[in-house]
Motif scaffolding. Sequence first.
Motif, PDB file in Angstrom:
ATOM      1  N   LEU A  27      73.939  29.291  20.249  1.00 50.18           N
ATOM      2  CA  LEU A  27      73.688  28.381  19.121  1.00 50.18           C
ATOM      3  C   LEU A  27      72.474  28.825  18.319  1.00 50.18           C
ATOM      4  N   GLY A  28      71.482  29.387  18.990  1.00 51.66           N
ATOM      5  CA  GLY A  28      70.305  29.896  18.297  1.00 51.66           C
ATOM      6  C   GLY A  28      70.618  31.091  17.418  1.00 51.66           C
ATOM      7  N   GLN A  29      71.709  31.779  17.729  1.00 60.00           N
ATOM      8  CA  GLN A  29      72.125  32.952  16.952  1.00 60.00           C
ATOM      9  C   GLN A  29      73.209  32.610  15.927  1.00 60.00           C
ATOM     10  N   LEU A  30      73.446  31.334  15.719  1.00 62.44           N
ATOM     11  CA  LEU A  30      74.505  30.894  14.807  1.00 62.44           C
ATOM     12  C   LEU A  30      74.412  31.494  13.397  1.00 62.44           C
ATOM     13  N   PRO A  31      73.215  31.590  12.787  1.00 58.75           N
ATOM     14  CA  PRO A  31      73.161  32.217  11.457  1.00 58.75           C
ATOM     15  C   PRO A  31      73.653  33.669  11.462  1.00 58.75           C
ATOM     16  N   ILE A  32      73.354  34.396  12.519  1.00 60.04           N
ATOM     17  CA  ILE A  32      73.826  35.784  12.588  1.00 60.04           C
ATOM     18  C   ILE A  32      75.334  35.809  12.781  1.00 60.04           C
ATOM     19  N   PHE A  33      75.858  34.902  13.607  1.00 53.71           N
ATOM     20  CA  PHE A  33      77.303  34.837  13.772  1.00 53.71           C
ATOM     21  C   PHE A  33      77.985  34.512  12.442  1.00 53.71           C
ATOM     22  N   CYS A  34      77.391  33.650  11.634  1.00 52.96           N
ATOM     23  CA  CYS A  34      77.951  33.346  10.308  1.00 52.96           C
ATOM     24  C   CYS A  34      77.982  34.607   9.443  1.00 52.96           C
ATOM     25  N   ALA A  35      76.911  35.402   9.504  1.00 50.43           N
ATOM     26  CA  ALA A  35      76.877  36.655   8.740  1.00 50.43           C
ATOM     27  C   ALA A  35      77.937  37.627   9.244  1.00 50.43           C
ATOM     28  N   VAL A  36      78.149  37.667  10.547  1.00 48.64           N
ATOM     29  CA  VAL A  36      79.170  38.555  11.116  1.00 48.64           C
ATOM     30  C   VAL A  36      80.561  38.103  10.684  1.00 48.64           C
ATOM     31  N   ILE A  37      80.784  36.798  10.679  1.00 46.57           N
ATOM     32  CA  ILE A  37      82.072  36.284  10.210  1.00 46.57           C
ATOM     33  C   ILE A  37      82.285  36.667   8.751  1.00 46.57           C
ATOM     34  N   ALA A  38      81.223  36.594   7.950  1.00 46.53           N
ATOM     35  CA  ALA A  38      81.317  37.039   6.553  1.00 46.53           C
ATOM     36  C   ALA A  38      81.670  38.521   6.495  1.00 46.53           C
ATOM     37  N   GLY A  39      81.139  39.307   7.418  1.00 48.79           N
ATOM     38  CA  GLY A  39      81.489  40.726   7.481  1.00 48.79           C
ATOM     39  C   GLY A  39      82.964  40.934   7.774  1.00 48.79           C
ATOM     40  N   PHE A  40      83.512  40.145   8.693  1.00 54.95           N
ATOM     41  CA  PHE A  40      84.946  40.245   8.990  1.00 54.95           C
ATOM     42  C   PHE A  40      85.793  39.813   7.795  1.00 54.95           C
ATOM     43  N   LEU A  97      83.992  47.015   9.441  1.00 46.59           N
ATOM     44  CA  LEU A  97      84.574  46.428  10.641  1.00 46.59           C
ATOM     45  C   LEU A  97      83.837  46.919  11.888  1.00 46.59           C
ATOM     46  N   ALA A  98      83.549  48.219  11.945  1.00 49.77           N
ATOM     47  CA  ALA A  98      82.822  48.772  13.089  1.00 49.77           C
ATOM     48  C   ALA A  98      81.436  48.139  13.209  1.00 49.77           C
ATOM     49  N   ALA A  99      80.746  47.970  12.081  1.00 46.03           N
ATOM     50  CA  ALA A  99      79.420  47.345  12.097  1.00 46.03           C
ATOM     51  C   ALA A  99      79.511  45.905  12.579  1.00 46.03           C
ATOM     52  N   SER A 100      80.483  45.160  12.086  1.00 41.80           N
ATOM     53  CA  SER A 100      80.640  43.758  12.479  1.00 41.80           C
ATOM     54  C   SER A 100      80.984  43.634  13.962  1.00 41.80           C
ATOM     55  N   LEU A 101      81.853  44.494  14.445  1.00 42.41           N
ATOM     56  CA  LEU A 101      82.202  44.463  15.869  1.00 42.41           C
ATOM     57  C   LEU A 101      81.006  44.825  16.737  1.00 42.41           C
ATOM     58  N   LEU A 102      80.228  45.803  16.302  1.00 39.78           N
ATOM     59  CA  LEU A 102      79.060  46.216  17.079  1.00 39.78           C
ATOM     60  C   LEU A 102      78.020  45.098  17.152  1.00 39.78           C
ATOM     61  N   VAL A 103      77.789  44.411  16.043  1.00 42.35           N
ATOM     62  CA  VAL A 103      76.836  43.297  16.048  1.00 42.35           C
ATOM     63  C   VAL A 103      77.356  42.164  16.939  1.00 42.35           C
ATOM     64  N   GLU A 119      76.812  43.262  20.507  1.00 41.76           N
ATOM     65  CA  GLU A 119      75.389  43.220  20.844  1.00 41.76           C
ATOM     66  C   GLU A 119      74.929  41.787  21.068  1.00 41.76           C
ATOM     67  N   LEU A 120      75.352  40.878  20.225  1.00 42.75           N
ATOM     68  CA  LEU A 120      74.935  39.479  20.362  1.00 42.75           C
ATOM     69  C   LEU A 120      75.456  38.848  21.644  1.00 42.75           C
ATOM     70  N   LEU A 160      68.674  49.625  19.421  1.00 40.03           N
ATOM     71  CA  LEU A 160      69.433  50.831  19.091  1.00 40.03           C
ATOM     72  C   LEU A 160      70.825  50.473  18.578  1.00 40.03           C
ATOM     73  N   LEU A 161      71.483  49.531  19.254  1.00 41.86           N
ATOM     74  CA  LEU A 161      72.812  49.103  18.803  1.00 41.86           C
ATOM     75  C   LEU A 161      72.754  48.484  17.412  1.00 41.86           C
ATOM     76  N   LEU A 162      71.725  47.674  17.153  1.00 46.26           N
ATOM     77  CA  LEU A 162      71.601  47.061  15.821  1.00 46.26           C
ATOM     78  C   LEU A 162      71.276  48.099  14.757  1.00 46.26           C
ATOM     79  N   ALA A 163      70.483  49.108  15.099  1.00 48.51           N
ATOM     80  CA  ALA A 163      70.189  50.179  14.142  1.00 48.51           C
ATOM     81  C   ALA A 163      71.462  50.943  13.793  1.00 48.51           C
ATOM     82  N   ILE A 164      72.306  51.177  14.786  1.00 44.96           N
ATOM     83  CA  ILE A 164      73.591  51.846  14.521  1.00 44.96           C
ATOM     84  C   ILE A 164      74.462  50.961  13.632  1.00 44.96           C
TER      85      ILE A 164
END
Length: 115
Positions: A10-23, A41-47, A50-51, A88-92
Amino acid sequence: MAMSVIGSLLGQLPIFCAVIAGFVATAMIWNRHPPAAKLLLAASLLVTFELVIGLVVTTAIPLIASQRSMNTMNIGVLFAAIGLLRSLLLAIAWGLLLAAVMVAVRAIPEDVETH
């Protein structure tokens, strides 16, 4: 443990919203710019990976450490290693996102006005 994982998610919800926007953006550009869409798609899946995995692992470490009677120095080293791997995963993922933008920009014909 499940409640602490849910609380962390739940604390990461804003990032999950951004990832959903990526999808969603991936789906929107898939037919027009397939190479950029695949990178996005690869970036969104990686994030997402990682989360979810990062939160589960960092939530499980204290429980595992207490069961195995690990000292605080070892726990600190473990958290530092996990933090480094997550960074490292987030940098990729950022690199993939930037590559997607560059591929999409290069696909725009030069005679099209962008103003």
